[in-house]
Design an enzyme around this catalytic site. Structure first.
Site, PDB file in Angstrom:
ATOM      1  N   LYS A 246       0.835  -1.203   0.000  1.00 50.84           N
ATOM      2  CA  LYS A 246       0.000   0.000   0.000  1.00 50.84           C
ATOM      3  C   LYS A 246       0.868   1.250   0.000  1.00 50.84           C
ATOM      4  O   LYS A 246       0.559   2.236  -0.633  1.00 50.84           O
ATOM      5  CB  LYS A 246      -0.905   0.021   1.242  1.00 50.84           C
TER       6      LYS A 246
HETATM    7  N1  GLU Z   1      -9.936   1.580  -1.599  1.00 46.74           N
HETATM    8  C1  GLU Z   1      -9.457   0.288  -1.965  1.00 46.74           C
HETATM    9  C2  GLU Z   1      -7.945   0.282  -2.069  1.00 46.74           C
HETATM   10  O1  GLU Z   1      -7.343   1.315  -1.987  1.00 46.74           O
HETATM   11  C3  GLU Z   1     -10.064  -0.208  -3.268  1.00 46.74           C
HETATM   12  C4  GLU Z   1     -11.465  -0.597  -3.110  1.00 46.74           C
HETATM   13  C5  GLU Z   1     -12.076  -1.281  -4.318  1.00 46.74           C
HETATM   14  O2  GLU Z   1     -11.577  -1.137  -5.439  1.00 46.74           O
HETATM   15  O3  GLU Z   1     -13.089  -1.928  -4.132  1.00 46.74           O
HETATM   16  O4  GLU Z   1      -7.338  -0.749  -2.239  1.00 46.74           O
END
Ligand code: GLU
Ligand code: ZN
Length: 272
Positions: A246
């Site tokens: 991340k």
């Molecule tokens: N917000 C999520 C992320 O940053 C992605 C959510 C999604 O694509 O369903 O990994």
């Protein structure tokens, strides 16, 4: 019907190559392309990261419809969905800490803990306790009793129709958290409510979320929301073949930009 897609980053750090790929795939597949800022976890999200997201996406040459949806302004919608599931008798409060769950799962009669999309499958300790506060969990067995079976259509790396019966959902996913004690909702609940509110017809995202999709389809069906098509794509990996974390600042788009890379260079680096 026009295909509507979205990119849904969390403003918890710089966008890296993996995000760029996800955004480019979503934008390329959508006739309409929407953006959603997933900022429910206010302890981890920062306004400057949100600004950086807009900046990086513009630089990549992407444009999206306005207004941008921000999850931090949607808490009432999540509460309403939670109330709907509560009134259907499908939820209960859970006061377990991580440590409680670990201890319950290591009891000799429990066998080997199964790891689901949210970590170890919850052993159900609080299911019949009638707690009045705590995290809110979905009673998966009851939910699946109502639904029978669920399925979704996948157009990404492993195309086909995926079916989930009650036994599989209970054993491998279990009573997931719908609302965390601290933020009053969860990734799963928010994503489902928002994909429906934004009229998303195809959810594009990394294959690491494939297992979570079964949860999302269950919630869509319980809440009477449309089930979109899913398109899971490959993950961008580093030179050692490890998926980018991340917060892999080493591969931040901003860093490549500062070094003089062009948007075309980025496309090439992610294999587009
Ligand atoms: N917000 C999520 C992320 O940053 C992605 C959510 C999604 O694509 O369903 O990994
Ligand atoms: Zn509990």
């Amino acid at each position: 019907m026009d295909r509507v897609t979205r990119f849904a980053p969390s403003p918890t750090g710089p966008l890296h190559l993996g995000h760029a790929y996800a955004a480019l795939v979503a934008a390329a597949r959508g006739k309409r392309f929407l953006l959603r800022i997933e900022d429910i976890d206010s302890a981890r999200c920062k306004p400057e990261w949100e600004t950086a997201i807009y900046d990086d996406l513009c630089w990549l040459g992407l444009s999206w419809e306005q207004p941008v949806m921000r999850q931090s302004s949607r808490l009432l919608a999540y509460d309403a969905a939670l109330a709907q599931l509560y009134h259907a008798g499908l939820t209960y409060h859970c006061t377990c800490t991580r440590g409680d769950i670990k201890a319950a799962l290591s009891a000799p009669q429990e066998g080997v803990a199964i790891i689901g999309p949210d970590g170890p499958v919850y052993p159900g300790t609080c299911r019949d306790k009638g707690h009045l506060s705590g995290a809110v969990r979905l009673n998966m067995a009851k939910a699946m009793e109502m639904l029978g079976e669920t399925s979704f259509d996948e157009t990404g790396i492993h195309p086909g129709t995926y079916r989930f019966d009650a036994g599989r959902m209970v054993e491998t996913i279990g009573d997931i958290v719908l609302a965390r004690r601290d933020i009053g909702t969860s990734y799963h609940l928010a994503v489902v409510v928002d994909d429906a509110a934004q009229g998303i017809t195809e959810v594009t995202r990394g294959e690491d979320l494939f297992e979570a999709t079964a949860i999302h389809v269950v919630l869509q069906r319980l809440l009477g929301l449309p089930v979109p098509v899913y398109h899971h794509h490959r993950l961008i990996r580093d030179d050692q073949g490890k998926r980018l974390a991340k917060r892999d600042d080493a591969r931040a788009l901003a860093k490549y930009r500062a070094e003089g890379a062009t948007p075309e260079d980025i496309r090439r680096m992610v294999g587009l």
